[in-house]
Design a protein around this motif. Sequence first.
Motif, PDB file in Angstrom:
ATOM      1  N   CYS A  56       1.150  -9.334   9.461  1.00  0.00           N
ATOM      2  CA  CYS A  56       2.422  -9.428   8.749  1.00  0.00           C
ATOM      3  C   CYS A  56       3.094  -8.059   8.738  1.00  0.00           C
ATOM      4  CB  CYS A  56       2.195  -9.869   7.304  1.00  0.00           C
ATOM      5  SG  CYS A  56       1.321 -11.425   7.126  1.00  0.00           S
ATOM      6  N   THR A  57       4.408  -8.078   8.593  1.00  0.00           N
ATOM      7  CA  THR A  57       5.157  -6.837   8.431  1.00  0.00           C
ATOM      8  C   THR A  57       5.994  -6.933   7.163  1.00  0.00           C
ATOM      9  OG1 THR A  57       7.045  -7.617   9.747  1.00  0.00           O
ATOM     10  CG2 THR A  57       5.300  -6.452  10.929  1.00  0.00           C
ATOM     11  N   VAL A  58       6.180  -5.785   6.526  1.00  0.00           N
ATOM     12  CA  VAL A  58       7.015  -5.703   5.337  1.00  0.00           C
ATOM     13  C   VAL A  58       7.939  -4.503   5.511  1.00  0.00           C
ATOM     14  CG1 VAL A  58       7.072  -5.338   2.843  1.00  0.00           C
ATOM     15  CG2 VAL A  58       5.237  -6.704   3.849  1.00  0.00           C
ATOM     16  N   ASP A  59       9.242  -4.766   5.493  1.00  0.00           N
ATOM     17  CA  ASP A  59      10.237  -3.691   5.551  1.00  0.00           C
ATOM     18  C   ASP A  59      10.414  -3.179   4.126  1.00  0.00           C
ATOM     19  OD1 ASP A  59      12.454  -2.021   5.735  1.00  0.00           O
ATOM     20  OD2 ASP A  59      13.501  -3.324   7.148  1.00  0.00           O
ATOM     21  N   LEU A  60      10.035  -1.930   3.907  1.00  0.00           N
ATOM     22  CA  LEU A  60      10.078  -1.373   2.559  1.00  0.00           C
ATOM     23  C   LEU A  60      11.504  -1.180   2.039  1.00  0.00           C
ATOM     24  CD1 LEU A  60       7.136   1.163   2.825  1.00  0.00           C
ATOM     25  CD2 LEU A  60       7.182  -1.030   1.600  1.00  0.00           C
ATOM     26  N   LYS A  61      12.468  -1.193   2.940  1.00  0.00           N
ATOM     27  CA  LYS A  61      13.859  -1.137   2.493  1.00  0.00           C
ATOM     28  C   LYS A  61      14.218  -2.456   1.795  1.00  0.00           C
ATOM     29  CE  LYS A  61      16.720   0.939   5.202  1.00  0.00           C
ATOM     30  NZ  LYS A  61      17.528   1.224   6.394  1.00  0.00           N
ATOM     31  N   GLU A  62      13.659  -3.546   2.307  1.00  0.00           N
ATOM     32  CA  GLU A  62      13.899  -4.884   1.762  1.00  0.00           C
ATOM     33  C   GLU A  62      12.990  -5.193   0.570  1.00  0.00           C
ATOM     34  OE1 GLU A  62      13.688  -9.022   3.903  1.00  0.00           O
ATOM     35  OE2 GLU A  62      14.419  -7.516   5.333  1.00  0.00           O
ATOM     36  N   VAL A  63      11.756  -4.699   0.636  1.00  0.00           N
ATOM     37  CA  VAL A  63      10.732  -5.005  -0.379  1.00  0.00           C
ATOM     38  C   VAL A  63      10.082  -3.696  -0.840  1.00  0.00           C
ATOM     39  CG1 VAL A  63       8.714  -6.426  -0.924  1.00  0.00           C
ATOM     40  CG2 VAL A  63      10.256  -7.147   0.906  1.00  0.00           C
ATOM     41  N   PRO A  64      10.737  -2.970  -1.740  1.00  0.00           N
ATOM     42  CA  PRO A  64      10.190  -1.690  -2.183  1.00  0.00           C
ATOM     43  C   PRO A  64       9.117  -1.811  -3.269  1.00  0.00           C
ATOM     44  CG  PRO A  64      12.303  -2.077  -3.222  1.00  0.00           C
ATOM     45  CD  PRO A  64      12.076  -3.229  -2.264  1.00  0.00           C
ATOM     46  N   ASP A  65       8.833  -3.013  -3.711  1.00  0.00           N
ATOM     47  CA  ASP A  65       7.967  -3.263  -4.869  1.00  0.00           C
ATOM     48  C   ASP A  65       6.583  -2.628  -4.790  1.00  0.00           C
ATOM     49  OD1 ASP A  65       9.849  -5.462  -4.132  1.00  0.00           O
ATOM     50  OD2 ASP A  65       9.375  -6.153  -6.161  1.00  0.00           O
ATOM     51  N   PHE A  66       6.059  -2.431  -3.586  1.00  0.00           N
ATOM     52  CA  PHE A  66       4.669  -1.990  -3.433  1.00  0.00           C
ATOM     53  C   PHE A  66       4.534  -0.514  -3.078  1.00  0.00           C
ATOM     54  CE2 PHE A  66       4.925  -6.513  -2.574  1.00  0.00           C
ATOM     55  CZ  PHE A  66       3.930  -7.014  -3.397  1.00  0.00           C
ATOM     56  N   ILE A  67       5.637   0.215  -2.986  1.00  0.00           N
ATOM     57  CA  ILE A  67       5.599   1.614  -2.544  1.00  0.00           C
ATOM     58  C   ILE A  67       4.701   2.455  -3.443  1.00  0.00           C
ATOM     59  CG2 ILE A  67       6.958   3.726  -2.238  1.00  0.00           C
ATOM     60  CD1 ILE A  67       9.259   1.935  -1.238  1.00  0.00           C
ATOM     61  N   VAL A  68       4.907   2.396  -4.729  1.00  0.00           N
ATOM     62  CA  VAL A  68       4.120   3.216  -5.660  1.00  0.00           C
ATOM     63  C   VAL A  68       2.686   2.705  -5.765  1.00  0.00           C
ATOM     64  CG1 VAL A  68       3.919   3.981  -8.061  1.00  0.00           C
ATOM     65  CG2 VAL A  68       6.164   3.948  -6.952  1.00  0.00           C
ATOM     66  N   GLU A  69       2.530   1.399  -5.916  1.00  0.00           N
ATOM     67  CA  GLU A  69       1.199   0.804  -6.083  1.00  0.00           C
ATOM     68  C   GLU A  69       0.247   1.178  -4.949  1.00  0.00           C
ATOM     69  OE1 GLU A  69      -0.866  -3.631  -6.260  1.00  0.00           O
ATOM     70  OE2 GLU A  69       1.301  -3.464  -6.366  1.00  0.00           O
ATOM     71  N   HIS A  70       0.747   1.124  -3.703  1.00  0.00           N
ATOM     72  CA  HIS A  70      -0.105   1.391  -2.543  1.00  0.00           C
ATOM     73  C   HIS A  70       0.144   2.767  -1.909  1.00  0.00           C
ATOM     74  CE1 HIS A  70      -1.894  -2.531  -2.640  1.00  0.00           C
ATOM     75  NE2 HIS A  70      -0.731  -3.138  -2.483  1.00  0.00           N
ATOM     76  N   LYS A  71       0.987   3.585  -2.549  1.00  0.00           N
ATOM     77  CA  LYS A  71       1.280   4.947  -2.061  1.00  0.00           C
ATOM     78  C   LYS A  71       1.777   4.918  -0.613  1.00  0.00           C
ATOM     79  CE  LYS A  71      -2.002   6.937  -5.232  1.00  0.00           C
ATOM     80  NZ  LYS A  71      -3.284   6.414  -5.581  1.00  0.00           N
ATOM     81  N   LEU A  72       2.850   4.192  -0.402  1.00  0.00           N
ATOM     82  CA  LEU A  72       3.373   3.956   0.947  1.00  0.00           C
ATOM     83  C   LEU A  72       4.466   4.973   1.283  1.00  0.00           C
ATOM     84  CD1 LEU A  72       3.567   0.081   0.577  1.00  0.00           C
ATOM     85  CD2 LEU A  72       1.774   1.408   1.706  1.00  0.00           C
ATOM     86  N   TYR A  73       4.053   6.183   1.614  1.00  0.00           N
ATOM     87  CA  TYR A  73       5.012   7.257   1.857  1.00  0.00           C
ATOM     88  C   TYR A  73       5.038   7.714   3.314  1.00  0.00           C
ATOM     89  CZ  TYR A  73       4.591   7.219  -3.187  1.00  0.00           C
ATOM     90  OH  TYR A  73       4.555   6.811  -4.501  1.00  0.00           O
ATOM     91  N   ASP A  74       4.146   7.195   4.156  1.00  0.00           N
ATOM     92  CA  ASP A  74       4.109   7.554   5.574  1.00  0.00           C
ATOM     93  C   ASP A  74       5.127   6.714   6.343  1.00  0.00           C
ATOM     94  OD1 ASP A  74       1.969   9.482   5.476  1.00  0.00           O
ATOM     95  OD2 ASP A  74       0.635   7.799   5.039  1.00  0.00           O
ATOM     96  N   PRO A  75       5.427   7.104   7.603  1.00  0.00           N
ATOM     97  CA  PRO A  75       6.368   6.281   8.386  1.00  0.00           C
ATOM     98  C   PRO A  75       5.946   4.812   8.436  1.00  0.00           C
ATOM     99  CG  PRO A  75       5.946   8.351   9.523  1.00  0.00           C
ATOM    100  CD  PRO A  75       5.005   8.294   8.339  1.00  0.00           C
ATOM    101  N   TYR A  76       4.650   4.577   8.542  1.00  0.00           N
ATOM    102  CA  TYR A  76       4.128   3.213   8.388  1.00  0.00           C
ATOM    103  C   TYR A  76       2.710   3.312   7.853  1.00  0.00           C
ATOM    104  CZ  TYR A  76       1.356   3.646  12.670  1.00  0.00           C
ATOM    105  OH  TYR A  76       0.461   4.055  13.615  1.00  0.00           O
ATOM    106  N   THR A  77       2.275   2.253   7.222  1.00  0.00           N
ATOM    107  CA  THR A  77       0.907   2.143   6.721  1.00  0.00           C
ATOM    108  C   THR A  77       0.422   0.743   7.033  1.00  0.00           C
ATOM    109  OG1 THR A  77       1.409   3.652   4.892  1.00  0.00           O
ATOM    110  CG2 THR A  77      -0.560   2.269   4.666  1.00  0.00           C
ATOM    111  N   ILE A  78      -0.761   0.634   7.616  1.00  0.00           N
ATOM    112  CA  ILE A  78      -1.358  -0.666   7.890  1.00  0.00           C
ATOM    113  C   ILE A  78      -2.539  -0.828   6.941  1.00  0.00           C
ATOM    114  CG2 ILE A  78      -2.549  -2.112   9.576  1.00  0.00           C
ATOM    115  CD1 ILE A  78      -0.988  -0.607  11.765  1.00  0.00           C
ATOM    116  N   MET A  79      -2.501  -1.914   6.167  1.00  0.00           N
ATOM    117  CA  MET A  79      -3.582  -2.202   5.223  1.00  0.00           C
ATOM    118  C   MET A  79      -4.182  -3.563   5.544  1.00  0.00           C
ATOM    119  SD  MET A  79      -1.979  -0.897   1.603  1.00  0.00           S
ATOM    120  CE  MET A  79      -3.522  -1.162   0.713  1.00  0.00           C
ATOM    121  N   PHE A  80      -5.462  -3.690   5.278  1.00  0.00           N
ATOM    122  CA  PHE A  80      -6.181  -4.940   5.492  1.00  0.00           C
ATOM    123  C   PHE A  80      -6.516  -5.535   4.127  1.00  0.00           C
ATOM    124  CE2 PHE A  80      -8.137  -4.411   9.958  1.00  0.00           C
ATOM    125  CZ  PHE A  80      -7.117  -3.600  10.375  1.00  0.00           C
ATOM    126  N   PHE A  81      -6.240  -6.810   3.972  1.00  0.00           N
ATOM    127  CA  PHE A  81      -6.570  -7.527   2.747  1.00  0.00           C
ATOM    128  C   PHE A  81      -7.495  -8.683   3.107  1.00  0.00           C
ATOM    129  CE2 PHE A  81      -2.620  -5.407   2.025  1.00  0.00           C
ATOM    130  CZ  PHE A  81      -2.611  -5.055   0.688  1.00  0.00           C
TER     131      PHE A  81
END
Length: 127
Positions: A56-81
């Motif tokens: 899956c992909t998430v555009d942080l411009k569209e969905v900023p909700d998780f930026i702080v929770e997951h510390k998403l400050y790099d150009p991209y971050t790939i996480m496994f759930f």
Amino acid sequence: MAVQLSSASDVDQALINETERMVVIRWGYDEDPLCQEADRIMEAIENECINMAVFCTVDLKEVPDFIVEHKLYDPYTIMFFYKRKPRNIFTGTSTEKYLDALFPLSEKALARVVEETYKNLVSKSTR
């Protein structure tokens, strides 16, 4: 093609609805060339990894909700759930919480990481 999650609810539903495979999420900005390359790599290995992961992909411009929770400050971050929780990723040389632009991403490397991480998670859940 990776599933585009366009709301926090879409992210939550993806994590809730997938009970057997990992959910691999690329967080970032869709217009960023590094994100586009990560997306291309994920798409290239999708069929090879279909029994282990949904991508899956998430555009942080569209969905900023998780930026702080997951510390998403790099150009991209790939996480496994897996089973609705973020999981450690087994890179072959170390265990990481996520992959970012510093990880030497290639089709072969990502496929190997998906396979190793999935095997480790499944073996732990069957104990």
